[in-house]
Design a protein around this motif. Structure first.
Motif, PDB file in Angstrom:
ATOM      1  N   GLY A 177       0.877  -1.085  -0.026  1.00  0.00           N
ATOM      2  CA  GLY A 177      -0.061  -0.035  -0.169  1.00  0.00           C
ATOM      3  C   GLY A 177       0.843   1.181  -0.077  1.00  0.00           C
ATOM      4  O   GLY A 177       1.817   1.215   0.612  1.00  0.00           O
ATOM      5  N   ASP A 180       2.044   2.154   3.449  1.00  0.00           N
ATOM      6  CA  ASP A 180       3.165   1.539   4.070  1.00  0.00           C
ATOM      7  C   ASP A 180       4.667   2.065   3.379  1.00  0.00           C
ATOM      8  O   ASP A 180       5.605   2.030   4.185  1.00  0.00           O
ATOM      9  N   GLU A 197       1.560 -12.432   0.633  1.00  0.00           N
ATOM     10  CA  GLU A 197       0.282 -13.134   0.540  1.00  0.00           C
ATOM     11  C   GLU A 197      -0.565 -12.246  -0.069  1.00  0.00           C
ATOM     12  O   GLU A 197      -1.467 -11.485   0.495  1.00  0.00           O
ATOM     13  N   TYR A 199      -3.872 -10.637  -2.470  1.00  0.00           N
ATOM     14  CA  TYR A 199      -4.891 -11.259  -3.206  1.00  0.00           C
ATOM     15  C   TYR A 199      -4.919 -10.550  -4.588  1.00  0.00           C
ATOM     16  O   TYR A 199      -4.345  -9.607  -4.800  1.00  0.00           O
ATOM     17  N   LEU A 213     -14.734  -9.953  -3.425  1.00  0.00           N
ATOM     18  CA  LEU A 213     -13.550 -10.168  -2.729  1.00  0.00           C
ATOM     19  C   LEU A 213     -12.804  -8.803  -2.270  1.00  0.00           C
ATOM     20  O   LEU A 213     -12.331  -8.868  -0.987  1.00  0.00           O
ATOM     21  N   GLU A 216     -14.827  -7.771   0.942  1.00  0.00           N
ATOM     22  CA  GLU A 216     -14.694  -8.472   2.002  1.00  0.00           C
ATOM     23  C   GLU A 216     -13.190  -8.478   2.612  1.00  0.00           C
ATOM     24  O   GLU A 216     -13.023  -8.513   3.913  1.00  0.00           O
ATOM     25  N   ALA A 217     -12.154  -8.355   1.780  1.00  0.00           N
ATOM     26  CA  ALA A 217     -10.877  -8.024   2.336  1.00  0.00           C
ATOM     27  C   ALA A 217     -10.464  -6.599   2.305  1.00  0.00           C
ATOM     28  O   ALA A 217      -9.419  -6.181   2.795  1.00  0.00           O
ATOM     29  N   ASP A 218     -11.415  -5.881   2.383  1.00  0.00           N
ATOM     30  CA  ASP A 218     -11.222  -4.235   2.372  1.00  0.00           C
ATOM     31  C   ASP A 218     -10.086  -3.769   1.408  1.00  0.00           C
ATOM     32  O   ASP A 218      -9.114  -3.226   2.175  1.00  0.00           O
TER      33      ASP A 218
ATOM     34  N   LEU B  26      -9.181 -14.243   5.060  1.00  0.00           N
ATOM     35  CA  LEU B  26     -10.784 -14.257   4.595  1.00  0.00           C
ATOM     36  C   LEU B  26     -11.129 -15.687   4.719  1.00  0.00           C
ATOM     37  O   LEU B  26     -12.381 -16.039   5.340  1.00  0.00           O
ATOM     38  N   ALA B  58     -12.202  -9.887  10.268  1.00  0.00           N
ATOM     39  CA  ALA B  58     -12.770 -10.197   9.222  1.00  0.00           C
ATOM     40  C   ALA B  58     -14.207 -11.082   9.357  1.00  0.00           C
ATOM     41  O   ALA B  58     -14.964 -11.158   8.798  1.00  0.00           O
ATOM     42  N   LYS B 155       0.960   6.084  11.654  1.00  0.00           N
ATOM     43  CA  LYS B 155       0.972   4.493  11.805  1.00  0.00           C
ATOM     44  C   LYS B 155      -0.648   4.184  12.650  1.00  0.00           C
ATOM     45  O   LYS B 155      -1.297   3.497  12.242  1.00  0.00           O
ATOM     46  N   TYR B 161      -5.158   7.943   3.596  1.00  0.00           N
ATOM     47  CA  TYR B 161      -5.291   8.293   1.843  1.00  0.00           C
ATOM     48  C   TYR B 161      -6.161   9.668   1.546  1.00  0.00           C
ATOM     49  O   TYR B 161      -5.950  10.138   0.777  1.00  0.00           O
ATOM     50  N   ASP B 238     -14.045   1.301   3.047  1.00  0.00           N
ATOM     51  CA  ASP B 238     -14.390  -0.057   3.444  1.00  0.00           C
ATOM     52  C   ASP B 238     -15.501  -0.049   4.422  1.00  0.00           C
ATOM     53  O   ASP B 238     -16.455  -0.834   4.197  1.00  0.00           O
ATOM     54  N   MET B 241     -18.755   0.914   2.326  1.00  0.00           N
ATOM     55  CA  MET B 241     -19.209  -0.307   1.591  1.00  0.00           C
ATOM     56  C   MET B 241     -19.967  -1.214   2.550  1.00  0.00           C
ATOM     57  O   MET B 241     -21.118  -1.912   1.957  1.00  0.00           O
TER      58      MET B 241
END
Lengths: 441, 441
Positions: A177, A180, A197, A199, A213, A216-218, B26, B58, B155, B161, B238, B241
């Motif tokens: 992101g 980060d 990991e 998506y 997806l 759900e995974a924001d 997830l 989640a 942090k 954003y 998020d 949504m």
């Protein structure tokens, strides 16, 4: 208060200019959509260039197209060139092929290539909503290098909030992101910082699956890869929200027994409205013909006990409502992923028990009043029928959406009206069979 | 294939560990929700600490709560402390007050204060979903200073954003995306860079309105201000949504004639399922009682022409479906903002014309078969009734959601079953009056 349409109607350009300066792009787009199509170019031409693009992008494809028709050729080309490739692909899809071709020909070769790529993916695939303008990072880059690269080429990207990391074959190996990246020490390597990991979506995957997806995974952005796992684009969260809203509008329309309009309500002609509904109504009419036949079969029973006819709408209406409740709940649970195909048996068991319980409650409530209104015999018939029909309706209502999903049909197509039509006929058969047994007819 | 529940059932810890390492947060959350509540703590304890938080976040509040019950006190406190304040407030809302109080008491004073603030806002207000952990910039800061500040305190923020810019009284004066900040020259002042035309929400505003604004304006974060215009928090995309999905699930449930469950389908007991539906069914039953009375009034007509009874379900079913189509379309158009209260008249005119058109088409289709099945007299009666009843149903179906909205009731409550129940009774009256006139009964 004078509204924007009034200002346009009276051609009060000064007041219109003031209003346009004070309104947000969203408000301008909203009011434009409410204007007569022929009048929309007037306020639009008064907008400064950068605001004009914002307003244009806030319009639906249908209204965008109508607006283009009212603009001069030069401004049409400019607007079209300035749009994001994915929005442009969506607009082209809705245009007559001839107009689309002429507009595409006017684009710079780079923009034309981007749009053509998107148009090459199947309808409703992730490829159609992604943006090919994506900035990718390398694992061996430092944070400082990555930020420098972003400053250089980030302006043209659709998003830089989600940054895919690729290897030298453009295969996706991680993601990071912007947050980060900004918060990290400038000397750190991207490879140490990135999320391995990650998506991602396939370019030929269904838009709705990709959007869900992301929800759900924001995720703010989802990298899209081709069959070889190479990065080809990115889907942003605003496009994902639009996909989900469109799917939901379609589901709602189908559940109400109509085909989706595919355009905003007020931009739909009465004939288009009627056309979206007539097919389903004819289907329901045919299903309704079954009830006519069922009743005709039991004509003798009806003639002996006319009072039975009084309760026909009540009985089939109640069973239909119970079935509709089950169907609605299960269809929604399927849509949001709370229930899967593997849950068919437990779902149907739950629903049939709930239906049985509801049938008993309703029968108990109805029994007394019916005794007073008609007689004990009829009350027994109606009560028993309510219990059987409500249970049956819940089983049908919960299993049909799941069956539809298994055979690859949109579960929402097994719409409430279709299910109630089936239950109407089945409920009548139960009603008269119970009447025959109880009343000895 | 062995599923996660199988691994838990057989207590195969090694295989379970492997599965947990390979699955996304997830997927883990999804499978946890499908486990027996008592077993959920087993795989959860095997997760490394940072992944455990991701998985926990989640989960739905209901499943979060059930999981907390199975964990040891110390890990419960840790998890609770690590959650975002807005997620924590949502979870507290669902907990028994005693448990919530004990957990809140275990928080650090800072985290407790954040959560308590959120809980002070009314239910369904923007204040409940916003995060108070927001980084604000100042107009006279340089880009370099702003980035340095972000590195220092970014942090702990929910998002960086969307960055609100405030004056010295913490009043919102502008906003800036992280993207623009990163791409800008480090010497530029924030005041020159920021967007002065900034969307914001009020802390006591409805969540859905805020979420819809974010969707329409494609915002990643929306600053939330109090009555004096001072910045108090930020809502992220998020959470927006999630709010929209929850609203949609509620609308869908109500349109199907049930109260929203408020929890995932498979986590709802059969009794809770039945309870969410029984109130509406009793209302419909009462409405259905009207049809019984209408039919009883026309008993003499029915006795003379039993064939009339055959077409009762067909006629009221078709009219009901037409009304349901109108109601569904208008309710959805209202929900997504395509139609407003001011459009009442044009909407009802459009719908009644569409209904008339559909009625004529259906009457034309049905006429021939009915002549063959019964006789010309009945065919005329049914056809005329279809035309009148479909028009009437469209008017009712389109106006009731708008009337509901005006009197402050959720338009989805004017649900399809309620509208069809009304139309059932009205359609029957039309049917028998037409029969009386045409057949001279």
């Amino acid at each position: 208060m004078t509204t924007m349409p009034d200002l346009v109607a009276t051609r009060d350009m000064e007041a219109l200019n003031d209003w346009l300066a004070s309104a947000s792009p969203l408000e301008v787009a909203d009011e434009l959509a409410r204007l007569d199509p022929a009048d929309r170019a007037i306020p639009f031409r008064l907008l400064p260039k950068d605001r004009a693009l914002e307003v244009f992008e806030a319009l639906d494809p249908i209204h965008q197209q109508e607006l283009l028709e009212g603009l001069r050729e030069a401004s049409v080309r400019q607007l079209f060139e300035d749009m994001d490739p994915d929005d442009r692909a969506r607009l082209v899809d809705e245009m007559p092929a001839k107009v689309a071709k002429r507009l595409l020909a006017g684009l710079s070769p780079h923009e034309r290539a981007l749009t053509a790529t998107l148009l090459g993916y199947p309808e409703n695939s992730a490829g159609r909503v992604m943006s090919p303008e994506v900035v990718n990072l390398r694992a061996n880059q430092s944070v400082a290098d990555a930020l420098a690269r972003l400053r250089r080429i980030g302006k043209s990207a659709e998003t830089i909030y989600g940054l895919p990391v690729t290897d030298d074959k453009r295969r996706l190996v991680g993601a990071l992101g912007l947050r980060d990246l900004v918060l990290a020490d400038p000397e750190t390597k991207i490879g140490e910082l990135m999320d391995r990991e990650v998506y991602s979506g396939r370019v030929d995957e269904d838009q709705e699956a990709v959007a869900r997806l992301m929800q759900e995974a924001d995720l703010l952005a989802l990298p899209i890869v081709d069959a070889e796992g190479r990065l080809v684009g990115v889907v942003t969260v605003d496009d994902a929200m639009e996909v989900l809203e469109k799917e939901q509008t379609e589901d709602v329309a189908r559940a109400g027994g109509a085909e989706p309009l595919g355009r905003p309500y007020l931009a739909t002609s009465i004939l288009q409205l009627a056309r979206s509904r007539v097919i389903w109504l004819v289907v329901f009419l045919a299903a309704g013909a079954v009830t006519v036949n069922v009743l005709a079969i039991f004509e003798a029973t009806l003639a002996t006990a006319v009072a039975l006819a009084f309760f026909v709408p009540l009985v089939i209406g109640t069973a239909g409502n119970t079935g509709a409740q089950s169907a609605t709940t299960v269809t929604r649970a399927l849509a949001v992923g709370e229930v899967r195909m593997a849950d068919l048996l437990p779902v149907v068991v739950r629903e049939s028990l709930a239906g049985l319980f509801l049938g008993v409650v309703l029968a108990a409530i109805a029994f007394g009043p019916i005794v007073l209104f008609a007689d004990v015999g009829i009350a027994v018939v109606v009560s028993i029928t309510l219990i059987i029909a409500c249970t049956m309706a819940s089983i049908l209502g919960s299993s049909l959406p799941l069956v539809a999903k298994r055979i690859g049909v949109d579960p929402a197509v097994m719409s409430v009206p279709l299910i109630t039509a089936l239950i109407d006929a089945a409920g009548l058969v139960v009603y008269f069979m119970v009447a025959g047994l109880v009343l000895g007819l």
